[in-house]
Design an enzyme around this catalytic site. Structure first.
Site, PDB file in Angstrom:
ATOM      1  N   TYR A  66     -21.304  33.987  31.485  1.00 35.78           N
ATOM      2  CA  TYR A  66     -20.411  35.562  31.585  1.00 35.78           C
ATOM      3  C   TYR A  66     -19.001  34.723  30.301  1.00 35.78           C
ATOM      4  O   TYR A  66     -18.548  33.653  30.810  1.00 35.78           O
ATOM      5  CB  TYR A  66     -20.208  35.178  32.946  1.00 35.78           C
ATOM      6  CG  TYR A  66     -19.626  36.212  32.603  1.00 35.78           C
ATOM      7  CD1 TYR A  66     -19.653  37.704  32.314  1.00 35.78           C
ATOM      8  CD2 TYR A  66     -18.567  36.186  34.319  1.00 35.78           C
ATOM      9  CE1 TYR A  66     -18.779  38.435  32.691  1.00 35.78           C
ATOM     10  CE2 TYR A  66     -17.699  37.661  34.474  1.00 35.78           C
ATOM     11  CZ  TYR A  66     -17.597  38.880  33.761  1.00 35.78           C
ATOM     12  OH  TYR A  66     -16.988  39.347  33.723  1.00 35.78           O
ATOM     13  N   LYS A  80     -22.981  41.672  42.896  1.00 41.08           N
ATOM     14  CA  LYS A  80     -24.303  42.325  41.893  1.00 41.08           C
ATOM     15  C   LYS A  80     -24.727  42.880  42.861  1.00 41.08           C
ATOM     16  O   LYS A  80     -24.597  43.210  43.906  1.00 41.08           O
ATOM     17  CB  LYS A  80     -24.543  40.925  41.161  1.00 41.08           C
ATOM     18  CG  LYS A  80     -23.398  40.767  40.105  1.00 41.08           C
ATOM     19  CD  LYS A  80     -22.526  41.846  39.152  1.00 41.08           C
ATOM     20  CE  LYS A  80     -21.619  42.363  38.632  1.00 41.08           C
ATOM     21  NZ  LYS A  80     -20.671  40.951  38.474  1.00 41.08           N
TER      22      LYS A  80
HETATM   23  C1  LIG Z   1     -23.200  36.080  35.709  1.00 44.08           C
HETATM   24  C2  LIG Z   1     -21.840  36.263  36.460  1.00 44.08           C
HETATM   25  N1  LIG Z   1     -20.975  35.213  37.124  1.00 44.08           N
HETATM   26  C3  LIG Z   1     -20.019  35.510  37.603  1.00 44.08           C
HETATM   27  C4  LIG Z   1     -18.915  36.840  37.243  1.00 44.08           C
HETATM   28  C5  LIG Z   1     -17.635  36.613  37.789  1.00 44.08           C
HETATM   29  O1  LIG Z   1     -18.234  38.100  38.937  1.00 44.08           O
HETATM   30  P1  LIG Z   1     -16.750  39.163  39.627  1.00 44.08           P
HETATM   31  O2  LIG Z   1     -16.908  40.337  38.628  1.00 44.08           O
HETATM   32  O3  LIG Z   1     -17.290  39.339  40.517  1.00 44.08           O
HETATM   33  O4  LIG Z   1     -15.658  38.321  39.359  1.00 44.08           O
HETATM   34  C6  LIG Z   1     -20.343  37.959  37.086  1.00 44.08           C
HETATM   35  C7  LIG Z   1     -19.461  39.743  36.656  1.00 44.08           C
HETATM   36  O5  LIG Z   1     -20.088  40.585  35.533  1.00 44.08           O
HETATM   37  C8  LIG Z   1     -21.059  37.266  36.658  1.00 44.08           C
HETATM   38  O6  LIG Z   1     -22.356  38.151  35.729  1.00 44.08           O
END
Ligand SMILES: Cc1ncc(COP(=O)(O)O)c(C=O)c1O
Length: 395
Positions: free
Chosen positions: A110, A208
């Protein structure tokens, strides 16, 4: 308990034989706790006795959610955080405390995690090396050369759906004295439990699949005993904790995770098959593909018959303007970021998740400008396909 029962019952507060149905976990909004003796409060502050004193240190609603996620990921403990990124930062900091300040990370992760490594950790003299986690020789040589304190990967790479050999990487990390941290957001514990393959710390963006309805921003760290204590210590000081109302919503979301995720995975496999035959589609990336480069690893690591709920695909000869037209033509599918929602979401990596990576680097990573990522929801698959068909016709 089987997973389908665990999501419903673990963490529930069944304090007495009568009262409200346990799924209505109370939301404790109070930030400060008092007791009938100052001596007891003193023992709680001193962590000699369990109990709540101040919400930054712990809260009963969050504790219920943490019990649930600990159970689902088969860890020793867990901490609910205000976002997935906060969970990642705590996890990596906990891994690096008392270890060499060096990270060996997957190069297919990400975008904000890359930013976190490069802009938050690197300025504090943390060395960061990116490798292809599906190339075990490359991982082995990076670990031997860099002697990292932390090895990091996502259980399914985004957006090309590659799956690394977690058990082998865990062994390599352990023998080098590094902590192995896995972001399990895409897979969920229903499909894969990295701790059972030797990881030390698992992280989720609870935003998610766990919360699952697009109305909570949250995260979770689940870890073995050694690391969860450090994660809690860091969090007690800095306090990036989840708000109790959001902890309640996340717990309520998780109760239907098994139903939602099964349907989302089923929808993803069906849409991947349909896309593979579509004349306007070049390549399709989904873990159900028998020709998937990591098919053997998928068979070893994943729960049978679950292949994830995200599908990426390339639209033939499409550049950015054609992709934007395609997105505008979608009627039901939501052209927004994120995944794991009940609504099907479509994301254009070059515009959002991988925007900050240079076009040259994106090409090298195999993320071409005609690639889109579809995160399946729970709608009727015929409606998803009909929507895609009309939008593809317009390209
Ligand atoms: C694989 C992955 N890890 C971590 C995150 C970060 O999460 P958050 O947006 O809840 O901070 C995301 C966000 O899209 C993600 O897709």
């Amino acid at each position: 308990m089987k997973f389908e029962s665990q999501v419903v019952h673990a963490g529930d507060r069944k304090r007495s034989r009568c009262g409200p149905v346990p799924s209505t976990t109370p939301i404790h909004l109070g930030t400060t706790y008092f007791y009938d003796s100052a001596e007891k409060l003193d023992r709680i502050f001193g962590q000699e006795e369990q109990g709540f004193s101040y919400s930054r240190y712990g809260n009963p609603t969050n504790e219920a959610l943490e019990e649930l996620t600990t159970s689902l990921e088969a860890g020793d403990g867990s901490l609910a955080t205000a976002s997935g990124m906060a969970a990642l930062q705590l996890a990596v900091q906990a891994a690096l405390l008392d270890r060499p300040h060096s990270i060996v990370s997957s190069n297919s992760i990400y975008g904000a995690t890359v930013k976190m490594f490069d802009q938050i950790f690197a300025p504090f003299e943390v060395d960061v090396t990116y490798v292809d986690m599906c190339d075990l020789e490359a991982v082995k040589s990076a670990i031997e050369k860099k002697k990292p304190g932390c090895v990091f990967t996502e259980s399914i790479s985004n957006p090309l759906m590659r799956v690394a050999k977690l058990d082998r990487i865990a062994k390599l990390s352990r023998s080098a004295g590094a902590a192995f941290v896995v972001d399990n957001t895409f897979a969920t514990p229903m499909m894969l439990r990295p701790l059972s393959f030797g990881a030390n710390i698992v992280v989720h963006s609870a935003t998610k699949y766990l919360a699952g309805h697009g109305d909570v921003l949250g995260g979770v760290v689940v870890a073995d005993q050694e690391h969860i204590e450090t994660v809690r210590m860091l969090s007690r000081v800095v306090g990036p904790v989840l708000a109790p109302f959001d902890a309640y919503l996340t717990m309520r979301g998780i109760k239907t995770l098994a139903l939602r995720f099964a349907r989302q995975c089923e929808n993803a496999a069906a849409v991947a098959q349909w896309l593979a035959k579509h004349p306007k589609v070049d390549r399709v990336f989904h873990c159900s593909d028998p020709e998937h480069p990591d098919a053997a690893v998928i068979k070893e690591l994943f729960t049978p018959n679950l292949f994830s709920a995200v599908v990426s695909f390339e639209i033939k000869d499409a550049g950015k303007p054609a992709i934007l037209t395609f997105m505008d033509r979608l009627k039901m599918i939501v052209p927004g970021t994120s995944l794991g929602d009940v609504h099907t979401l479509l994301l254009y990596p070059a515009m959002s998740s991988h925007r900050d990576i240079s076009p040259k680097m994106r090409e090298r990573m195999g993320i071409h400008d005609n690639l889109v990522r579809l995160a399946l929801g729970i709608e009727a698959i015929d409606d998803v396909i009909a929507d895609l068909a009309v939008a593809l016709d317009s390209v």
